[in-house]
Every structure is written in structure tokens, then in C-alpha cells.
Design a protein around this motif. Structure first.
Motif, PDB file in Angstrom:
ATOM      1  N   GLN A   1       0.785  -1.225   0.120  1.00 39.68           N
ATOM      2  CA  GLN A   1      -0.006   0.010  -0.150  1.00 39.68           C
ATOM      3  C   GLN A   1       0.817   1.243  -0.035  1.00 39.68           C
ATOM      4  OE1 GLN A   1      -2.246  -0.899   3.477  1.00 39.68           O
ATOM      5  NE2 GLN A   1      -4.299  -1.358   2.390  1.00 39.68           N
ATOM      6  N   LEU A   2       1.828   1.177   0.898  1.00 39.05           N
ATOM      7  CA  LEU A   2       2.623   2.486   0.940  1.00 39.05           C
ATOM      8  C   LEU A   2       3.460   2.798  -0.186  1.00 39.05           C
ATOM      9  CD1 LEU A   2       3.685   2.120   4.816  1.00 39.05           C
ATOM     10  CD2 LEU A   2       2.308   3.947   3.665  1.00 39.05           C
ATOM     11  N   HIS A   3       4.310   1.456  -0.642  1.00 37.39           N
ATOM     12  CA  HIS A   3       4.965   1.639  -1.859  1.00 37.39           C
ATOM     13  C   HIS A   3       3.987   2.210  -3.243  1.00 37.39           C
ATOM     14  CE1 HIS A   3       7.257   0.515  -5.394  1.00 37.39           C
ATOM     15  NE2 HIS A   3       8.300   0.806  -4.564  1.00 37.39           N
ATOM     16  N   SER A   4       2.892   1.814  -3.221  1.00 39.14           N
ATOM     17  CA  SER A   4       2.018   2.170  -4.334  1.00 39.14           C
ATOM     18  C   SER A   4       1.802   3.800  -4.232  1.00 39.14           C
ATOM     19  CB  SER A   4       0.652   1.672  -4.250  1.00 39.14           C
ATOM     20  OG  SER A   4      -0.108   2.152  -3.335  1.00 39.14           O
ATOM     21  N   MET A   5       2.056   4.505  -3.038  1.00 37.97           N
ATOM     22  CA  MET A   5       1.837   5.861  -2.773  1.00 37.97           C
ATOM     23  C   MET A   5       3.223   6.510  -2.882  1.00 37.97           C
ATOM     24  SD  MET A   5      -1.289   5.818  -0.398  1.00 37.97           S
ATOM     25  CE  MET A   5      -0.941   4.403   0.476  1.00 37.97           C
ATOM     26  N   LEU A   6       4.167   5.797  -2.115  1.00 39.74           N
ATOM     27  CA  LEU A   6       5.483   6.575  -1.869  1.00 39.74           C
ATOM     28  C   LEU A   6       6.538   6.319  -3.076  1.00 39.74           C
ATOM     29  CD1 LEU A   6       5.408   6.135   2.114  1.00 39.74           C
ATOM     30  CD2 LEU A   6       4.765   8.239   0.763  1.00 39.74           C
ATOM     31  N   GLY A   7       6.368   5.105  -3.486  1.00 42.53           N
ATOM     32  CA  GLY A   7       7.382   4.719  -4.109  1.00 42.53           C
ATOM     33  C   GLY A   7       8.609   3.817  -3.511  1.00 42.53           C
ATOM     34  N   ASN A   8       9.800   4.269  -3.981  1.00 36.89           N
ATOM     35  CA  ASN A   8      11.046   3.627  -3.001  1.00 36.89           C
ATOM     36  C   ASN A   8      11.425   4.422  -1.570  1.00 36.89           C
ATOM     37  OD1 ASN A   8      10.843   1.988  -5.219  1.00 36.89           O
ATOM     38  ND2 ASN A   8      12.719   2.204  -6.096  1.00 36.89           N
ATOM     39  N   LYS A   9      10.539   4.809  -1.051  1.00 39.18           N
ATOM     40  CA  LYS A   9      10.922   5.800   0.195  1.00 39.18           C
ATOM     41  C   LYS A   9      11.003   4.902   1.054  1.00 39.18           C
ATOM     42  CE  LYS A   9      10.872   9.710  -2.125  1.00 39.18           C
ATOM     43  NZ  LYS A   9      12.074  10.352  -2.187  1.00 39.18           N
ATOM     44  N   TRP A  10      12.162   4.189   1.136  1.00 40.73           N
ATOM     45  CA  TRP A  10      11.991   2.969   2.280  1.00 40.73           C
ATOM     46  C   TRP A  10      12.083   3.347   3.730  1.00 40.73           C
ATOM     47  CZ3 TRP A  10      10.595  -0.644  -0.845  1.00 40.73           C
ATOM     48  CH2 TRP A  10      10.943  -0.762  -2.061  1.00 40.73           C
ATOM     49  N   SER A  11      12.537   4.278   4.007  1.00 38.68           N
ATOM     50  CA  SER A  11      12.453   4.888   5.295  1.00 38.68           C
ATOM     51  C   SER A  11      11.391   5.415   5.604  1.00 38.68           C
ATOM     52  CB  SER A  11      13.652   5.948   5.568  1.00 38.68           C
ATOM     53  OG  SER A  11      13.165   7.121   4.615  1.00 38.68           O
ATOM     54  N   ALA A  12      10.255   6.143   4.754  1.00 42.66           N
ATOM     55  CA  ALA A  12       9.151   6.557   4.994  1.00 42.66           C
ATOM     56  C   ALA A  12       8.354   5.218   5.397  1.00 42.66           C
ATOM     57  CB  ALA A  12       8.636   7.475   3.981  1.00 42.66           C
TER      58      ALA A  12
END
Length: 332
Positions: A80-91
DNA sequence: AAGATTATCAACCGCATAAAT
DNA sequence: TATTTATGCGGTTGATAATCT
């Protein structure tokens, strides 16, 4: 005149940490905190760069790190988060207590990403490279694959259909492991998500029960193309989408599920929350613009978002394009 | 059983930005 | 304000484990 150098780059050890080094680092941080990473190695008696110490601590030695396999729920949150943030792994990691950005990044790159590609889903955009029906109607049916498919598809449905039940909860109570760490995800974004959450209300109440499969197929005659080998998926779809009491805001019951998959459903809050009449999947399953130009496509219905009411029941039906010429076996 | 291939994940590298001087 | 370093992040690598042939 700038700062003093971080550390002497020469003569510092690299590579895997030894138990002795770990012990020194843990002991020092427990007694003094990490303070300045620049001075820590010297104070702790380590021949390492501060950067290496920080990495070892944050990714491995920190006491609040959760080890072991990612749960279904965690995987859902990541997608879910990746679909919105992309590769913002820390976020992403900031909202998964006990998980590090490195761990999530590895998990994504070595597992989720590969599975998505195998299933014809672009991991960067979360859009399909091909359609679900082709996969499900494939003659060389593999139950293990289908379970895997269901797992991913459920999480993708969840992320792409604006199901922010779980996510909404996480965002309302962001669990940043370290109060000193700034939330790298600006409030602007959270605000956007909150709006999306409000736009697609959650299923939270009642014990709605599903009709049996026969009733589903009757109500949905001509829409599904039942195949023996894809009964598992269709049962899930059927029971998720058709209920005599299926109303917005209702939760779903899986009492009469195919006994081969109860463990898949149990505890899967993503799946439950997905079955809202408000969900919209068209964007998830529509074929990407780049592919159909080369293909002869036919149309079928699986399940979707028209929110029709048939014979007193609500249905969620939508069209997807089936690329006839695409050899899906290459992806499986 | 052994070599080849693939998967996993800890650790490093380089960059961007914050912070110190 | 300019310069330099510290810090944190994401991409990548490489050693090891697991699996396949």
C-alpha cells in the motif's frame, strides 16, 4: 573552516561484523547512547567508521528490531505504502514498527517485486502488464501459484482500490521509532491520504453473510467464465462480492469459504476491508496503454466497481481487457 | 554427490541535504 | 555566506545459503 573529519578513513575495518565488535557496540550504546557517530568508534574501541557503526546498530543490533518473516498484514502495508510513496524505504519503515528500511527494501526487491513481475504487474506503477482472467484460466493450473496470486492480488486490490482501513490507522498514529527522526513524509502527503480515506469509507460493522456460489453464478450469469481450476479464486470473489446483507459499511463473513483456504483469510484485515461497495478497481486491472496496441483483445467481466444492484444483491463488476496474443505462461 | 544456478540479506557506496565553523 | 563534514537515504554488491540439475 568546516567541521572536523568524520573519521580517519585509513586502517578501518570493513566487511561483516564479528560478535566481539557487536558486543562492544551494544555495550557502548547501552551505557552512553550513540551520541555522535563520528566519535563513537573510538570511544567504543572499534576500528570502524562511524557510518558503519550506525548502520550496524540501526539495521541489526537495535533492540526493538523485529526479526523473522513479514506477516500478511505487513506485506499489505508495504504494498500500500509503496504504491503511494515509491521507493521511500525509510518512510515505509517508519510505519512498520521494528522493521528497518534496509529489510523492507530487501524484501521488496527479492520477493514482492519478483512476484509482481511474475504476475504481470509492474512493481513501479502497481499497474498490470496483463489481465487477471488470463492468469486464472490458464490450463496448467498450479494451486500454489494461485494461493500466491490471491495473496498478492488481495494486497494489490487493497492498495489500488483505495482501501485505507489499515493504512489510515497507521497514518493517524504514525509509529516513528525514534522521536529524533523527522518524518520524511510531509504532512501534505498524509493529508492527501486522509482525504482518500474519507472518500472511500471503511467496512466496519455487522456480520453480513454471503450467498452460496450457485446464487452468485446465477446472479452473475455470463459474467464469469468458471473454470474448474480457478474455483479457488472465484469462490473468494463470489463470497466477497455477493451477500444478501452486503451494504456499504458492512464487514464480510467467510463462513462458507472453500475449506482449502480458511487460513488464508483468517486475520486478513485487508481482504475484509476491501469488500466495500465503494472500491474502484478499474485502474488496477485495465490493460496498460503500451500493450493492447499489439494485441487483439476480448472483453470479459470479473469483478469490479459498477455497484449495480441485481436481484436485490449488490455486485461489483467491471470490464477488463484480455490480451489474446499474450503468452501468459511466460510470466508464470 | 557435486557443480551450477538462484535467492537472500548484511554491508558498502555515493549522493543529497543538514549542520558546524 | 562559503566551505567542509556529518548524517541519512536509496541503490548496489558480494558472501553465503538454498535449491536445482
Amino acid at each position: 573552516m568546516g567541521r572536523a573529519p568524520c573519521c580517519d578513513k585509513h586502517g578501518l575495518k570493513k566487511g561483516p561484523w564479528t560478535p566481539d565488535e557487536d558486543e562492544k557496540l551494544i555495550d557502548h550504546i547501552q551505557k552512553h547512547g550513540h551520541g555522535s557517530w563520528r566519535t563513537l568508534p573510538k570511544n567504543a574501541g572499534l576500528a570502524r567508521c562511524g557510518k558503519s557503526c550506525r548502520l550496524r546498530w540501526t539495521n541489526y543490533l537495535r533492540p526493538d528490531i523485529k526479526r523473522g518473516k513479514f506477516s500478511f498484514e505487513e506485506e499489505g502495508i508495504i504494498i500500500q505504502l509503496h504504491s503511494m510513496l515509491g521507493n521511500k524505504w525509510s518512510a515505509i519503515a517508519a510505519r512498520l514498527p521494528g522493521r528497518t528500511d534496509n529489510e523492507i527494501k530487501n524484501y521488496w526487491n527479492t520477493r514482492i517485486r519478483k512476484r509482481l513481475l511474475r504476475m504481470g504487474i509492474d512493481p513501479a506503477t502497481h499497474s498490470p502488464l496483463l489481465d487477471l482472467s488470463s492468469l486464472l484460466n490458464r490450463s496448467s493450473y498450479n494451486p500454489n501459484y494461485q494461493l500466491d496470486f490471491f495473496r498478492l492480488a488481495t494486497n494489490l486490490q487493497s492498495s489500488q482500490s483505495q482501501n485505507f482501513n489499515l493504512l489510515g490507522r497507521k497514518l493517524q498514529e504514525p509509529q516513528l521509532p525514534n522521536p529524533q527522526v523527522q518524518d520524511p513524509f510531509p504532512s501534505f502527503q498524509d493529508h492527501q491520504l486522509q482525504n482518500q480515506i474519507q472518500e472511500f469509507p471503511l467496512c466496519t460493522t455487522s456480520n453480513a453473510r454471503f450467498l452460496d456460489k450457485a446464487q452468485l453464478m446465477q446472479a452473475n450469469e455470463g459474467q464469469f467464465q468458471p473454470q474448474a481450476q480457478s474455483h479457488l479464486w472465484q469462490d473468494v470473489v463470489a463470497q466477497a462480492n455477493f451477500s444478501e446483507n452486503f451494504v456499504p459499511g458492512a464487514s464480510v463473513s467467510f463462513d462458507n469459504l472453500d475449506p482449502s483456504i480458511p487460513q488464508l483469510i483468517s486475520g486478513n484485515s485487508n481482504f475484509q476491508a476491501t469488500n466495500s461497495l465503494n472500491y474502484r478497481q478499474t485502474s488496477v486491472l485495465s490493460a496498460p496503454a503500451s500493450i493492447p496496441t499489439q494485441l487483439n483483445s476480448s472483453t470479459t467481466y470479473v469483478n469490479g466497481n459498477t455497484q449495480d444492484e441485481k436481484d436485490g444483491y449488490y455486485s461489483n463488476l467491471f470490464k477488463i481487457q484480455i490480451p489474446d496474443l499474450l503468452d501468459v505462461s511466460a510470466y508464470m
